[in-house]
Design a protein around this motif. Structure first.
Motif, mmCIF file in Angstrom:
data_model
loop_
_atom_site.group_PDB
_atom_site.id
_atom_site.type_symbol
_atom_site.label_atom_id
_atom_site.label_comp_id
_atom_site.label_asym_id
_atom_site.label_seq_id
_atom_site.Cartn_x
_atom_site.Cartn_y
_atom_site.Cartn_z
ATOM 1 N N THR A 102 131.299 8.110 31.952
ATOM 2 C CA THR A 102 132.634 9.562 31.801
ATOM 3 C C THR A 102 132.682 10.066 32.172
ATOM 4 O O THR A 102 131.321 11.588 31.949
ATOM 5 C CB THR A 102 133.429 8.973 30.055
ATOM 6 O OG1 THR A 102 133.190 8.228 29.721
ATOM 7 C CG2 THR A 102 134.820 9.692 30.154
ATOM 8 N N PRO A 153 134.399 1.912 31.498
ATOM 9 C CA PRO A 153 133.633 1.819 29.642
ATOM 10 C C PRO A 153 133.294 0.602 29.589
ATOM 11 O O PRO A 153 132.810 -0.351 30.572
ATOM 12 C CB PRO A 153 135.263 1.282 29.062
ATOM 13 C CG PRO A 153 136.169 0.980 30.236
ATOM 14 C CD PRO A 153 135.981 1.664 31.701
ATOM 15 N N HIS A 186 131.520 2.049 18.464
ATOM 16 C CA HIS A 186 132.003 1.388 19.097
ATOM 17 C C HIS A 186 133.615 0.260 17.697
ATOM 18 O O HIS A 186 133.397 0.594 17.154
ATOM 19 C CB HIS A 186 131.084 0.643 20.523
ATOM 20 C CG HIS A 186 130.554 1.180 20.440
ATOM 21 N ND1 HIS A 186 129.232 1.722 20.131
ATOM 22 C CD2 HIS A 186 130.971 1.706 21.587
ATOM 23 C CE1 HIS A 186 128.426 2.415 21.077
ATOM 24 N NE2 HIS A 186 129.513 2.493 22.116
ATOM 25 N N ASP A 189 129.716 4.143 27.531
ATOM 26 C CA ASP A 189 130.538 3.995 28.191
ATOM 27 C C ASP A 189 129.852 5.545 29.369
ATOM 28 O O ASP A 189 128.891 6.251 29.241
ATOM 29 C CB ASP A 189 131.607 5.072 27.805
ATOM 30 C CG ASP A 189 132.288 3.475 26.721
ATOM 31 O OD1 ASP A 189 132.096 3.050 27.082
ATOM 32 O OD2 ASP A 189 133.467 3.955 25.838
#
Ligand SMILES: Cc1cc2nc3c(=O)[nH]c(=O)nc-3n(C[C@H](O)[C@H](O)[C@H](O)COP(=O)(O)O)c2cc1C
Length: 396
Positions: A388, A186, A215, A386
């Motif tokens: 991921t 993150p 966000h 982020d």
């Protein structure tokens, strides 16, 4: 020009100078240095207005009469030392008007020297900066309050981030048929990425990756909402289209205007090696086939989640048969939205070529290497969004 004319124009000039001096808002003073106790020999009208003292009150006196009980002596020392050395000095000190009112005086004193370099006089300029000091003081305390407030917000964001981490699986499942891996990086601010892995039935796993718009606290709350809505539904069925359809129904109307979620949801049955998936407004997934060195995109092109009513959207499901050694990669957009130092975005082919080249790596190493590859491409040490990924490898 006759001498008479010169004198008369000089007089005119002198009058002009006095007029200008008297018009100034600042106090202008001259002290004589060769008389006992260095008395004032001139004060302008600005000084009279500023201090309330008249010329008659002060001419012949040393200007220290403006000082009083709370005048800081170390500041007076600075003046004393400057005068002793014949130097210029500027200080801010507390002075008192004739009626006893205190005021902050920004005082600047400058020596006037004769042709031999001997200081004969000093010119002083006095400005009332009481209001300025007050404003500075208020600003200082406002800044202090702001900093405290910022600390509080940061603390609360930190708490939200901590709680947000609870929705990520703490341990990834592992069987002799499957191996899972994930990377979650993150950024500083709270972002909206999350993923989940559930065992729906023995050997049947649901793998979700999602990205909530925005966000901060709002994104944190939406990730909770989405995660809970999804989990409840996902444990009831192995149809990915049904799970995404019902998650959309649960979230539609509960999301703030303009918010939505993109998700990729896949269900893998390790008994049949079939992978079902729904791509809802999210980047496509990939099957990386080590044996044939292929990258197969997983697309089902359905709309995003949470923004449209059930009457206006439908989510489709696709199916693919996996083979032993295949790897499945799901990710959020930050992986493909990397720019190099010349602002050129990474091309999809560059990414898939990298995947093919590294297709034999175990899934956990592959994900780590993808992260390094993207960082190297961007020339930075961390990501702007982020970052991921979640993936698995078919072991048998
Ligand atoms: C031209 C001139 C203007 C001055 N104006 C002020 C003033 O406005 N307020 C003040 O507190 N001191 C002022 N001073 C400083 C005092 O006159 C004095 O120099 C200072 O108090 C240090 O000397 P002392 O130890 O003799 O008091 C001024 C000095 C000079 C030379």
């Amino acid at each position: 020009m006759s001498p008479k004319e010169i004198v008369s124009s000089y007089k005119e000039f002198e009058d002009l100078l006095i007029k200008a001096t008297n018009t100034a808002n600042e106090g202008i003073t001259i002290s004589s240095m060769d008389q006992i106790d260095r008395p004032l020999v001139f004060v302008n009208e600005g000084f009279e207005r500023l201090t309330g003292y008249s010329k008659d009150d002060v001419i012949g006196k040393n200007c220290r009469f403006l000082q009083g009980e709370e005048t800081d002596q170390t500041t007076v020392d600075i003046l004393r030392r400057a005068i002793k050395k014949g130097e210029q000095a500027t200080v801010e000190l507390l002075n008192y008007k004739k009626d006893g009112t205190a005021f902050w005086n920004r005082l600047s004193i400058t020596p006037l020297k004769d042709k031999n370099g001997v200081t004969t006089h000093y010119v002083g300029v006095q400005s009332d900066i009481t209001e300025l000091r007050e404003t500075q003081k208020n600003l200082k305390s406002a800044n202090k309050e702001l900093a405290l407030f910022q600390d509080k917000i940061n603390f609360e964001l930190e708490e939200a981030r901590r709680v947000q981490n609870f929705i990520l699986p703490s341990i990834l499942p592992s069987t002799n048929k499957l191996s899972f891996a994930s990377v979650f990086e993150p950024m500083d601010q709270i972002g909206g990425d999350f993923y989940d892995i559930l065992e729906i039935e023995k050997g049947i796993f649901g793998v979700l990756i999602a990205d909530v718009t925005g966000h901060g606290i709002q994104a944190a709350l939406l990730t909770f909402m989405t995660s809970f809505a999804f989990k409840n539904i996902a444990l009831q069925t192995s149809s990915t289209a049904k799970v995404v359809t019902e998650t959309n129904e649960k979230l539609y109307n509960k999301m703030p205007r303009g918010s939505f979620i993109t998700m990729f949801y896949a269900v893998y049955d390790s008994n049949t090696q079939l992978l079902k998936y729904t791509q809802a407004g999210h980047p496509e997934g990939y099957v990386i086939r080590a044996n044939t060195r292929e990258v197969i995109p997983l697309t089902s092109l359905s709309p995003l989640v949470g923004a449209f009513s059930k009457e206006t959207v439908s989510y489709s499901e696709s199916i693919v048969k996996l083979e032993t050694g295949d790897k499945v990669l799901l990710y959020t957009d930050a992986i493909l939205e990397v720019w190099d130092s010349e602002d050129v975005m990474m091309k999809r082919e560059e990414f898939t070529t990298f995947l093919i080249k590294n297709s034999k790596l175990p899934i956990d190493e592959l994900l780590k290497d993808i992260k390094l590859f993207c960082l190297k491409f961007s020339g930075q040490s961390s990501f702007n969004d982020d970052f991921t990924m979640v993936g698995f490898e078919v072991l048998s």
